[in-house]
Design a protein around this motif. Sequence first.
Motif, PDB file in Angstrom:
ATOM      1  N   ARG A  19     110.091  47.152  84.979  1.00 41.30           N
ATOM      2  CA  ARG A  19     109.308  46.186  84.214  1.00 41.30           C
ATOM      3  C   ARG A  19     107.831  46.541  84.351  1.00 41.30           C
ATOM      4  NH1 ARG A  19     111.851  42.153  87.966  1.00 41.30           N
ATOM      5  NH2 ARG A  19     110.822  42.553  89.901  1.00 41.30           N
ATOM      6  N   ASP A  20     107.057  46.125  83.375  1.00 43.45           N
ATOM      7  CA  ASP A  20     105.613  46.311  83.436  1.00 43.45           C
ATOM      8  C   ASP A  20     105.039  45.217  84.324  1.00 43.45           C
ATOM      9  OD1 ASP A  20     105.665  48.459  81.645  1.00 43.45           O
ATOM     10  OD2 ASP A  20     105.518  47.127  79.914  1.00 43.45           O
ATOM     11  N   VAL A  21     104.115  45.594  85.206  1.00 41.64           N
ATOM     12  CA  VAL A  21     103.496  44.630  86.113  1.00 41.64           C
ATOM     13  C   VAL A  21     101.984  44.791  86.041  1.00 41.64           C
ATOM     14  CG1 VAL A  21     103.304  43.838  88.501  1.00 41.64           C
ATOM     15  CG2 VAL A  21     105.490  44.723  87.668  1.00 41.64           C
ATOM     16  N   PHE A  22     101.292  43.673  85.826  1.00 43.75           N
ATOM     17  CA  PHE A  22      99.832  43.658  85.753  1.00 43.75           C
ATOM     18  C   PHE A  22      99.321  42.643  86.764  1.00 43.75           C
ATOM     19  CE2 PHE A  22     101.666  44.573  81.631  1.00 43.75           C
ATOM     20  CZ  PHE A  22     101.050  45.772  81.303  1.00 43.75           C
ATOM     21  N   ILE A  23      98.275  43.001  87.494  1.00 42.81           N
ATOM     22  CA  ILE A  23      97.707  42.116  88.514  1.00 42.81           C
ATOM     23  C   ILE A  23      96.216  41.963  88.238  1.00 42.81           C
ATOM     24  CG2 ILE A  23      97.283  41.785  90.979  1.00 42.81           C
ATOM     25  CD1 ILE A  23      99.748  43.602  91.467  1.00 42.81           C
ATOM     26  N   GLU A  24      95.748  40.720  88.292  1.00 43.26           N
ATOM     27  CA  GLU A  24      94.318  40.473  88.122  1.00 43.26           C
ATOM     28  C   GLU A  24      93.912  39.234  88.911  1.00 43.26           C
ATOM     29  OE1 GLU A  24      92.868  39.301  84.222  1.00 43.26           O
ATOM     30  OE2 GLU A  24      94.858  38.621  83.692  1.00 43.26           O
ATOM     31  N   GLU A  25      92.618  39.106  89.142  1.00 45.31           N
ATOM     32  CA  GLU A  25      92.069  37.920  89.780  1.00 45.31           C
ATOM     33  C   GLU A  25      91.294  37.139  88.726  1.00 45.31           C
ATOM     34  OE1 GLU A  25      89.775  39.095  93.196  1.00 45.31           O
ATOM     35  OE2 GLU A  25      91.518  39.986  94.169  1.00 45.31           O
ATOM     36  N   VAL A  26      91.539  35.827  88.666  1.00 44.79           N
ATOM     37  CA  VAL A  26      90.892  34.979  87.664  1.00 44.79           C
ATOM     38  C   VAL A  26      90.439  33.672  88.302  1.00 44.79           C
ATOM     39  CG1 VAL A  26      92.220  35.930  85.736  1.00 44.79           C
ATOM     40  CG2 VAL A  26      93.075  33.932  86.929  1.00 44.79           C
TER      41      VAL A  26
END
Length: 77
Positions: A20-27
């Motif tokens: 699966r595609d996994v994206f991580i960010e801080e918001v």
Amino acid sequence: MKEYEVVHEIFNLCSGNQMRDVFIEEVELPENGFEAYIRKRHKEKELVLEREDLPNGNVIYVVMTAEIKQRYSFSEI
């Protein structure tokens, strides 16, 4: 406003591919701004959302859009 780590997973529809595609960010979000964040990312699409609040304070949304399953995990930093 609080700061969260957001993990966005897009599950693959192909039965032969379990990745699966996994994206991580801080918001930075208001305390109850999770659903608005998700809807902003999926503009003009019909969404089915299911929310799960975990005992450790994390919030998980399972999102169905165009028959694609996605998951957003919000963890306070």
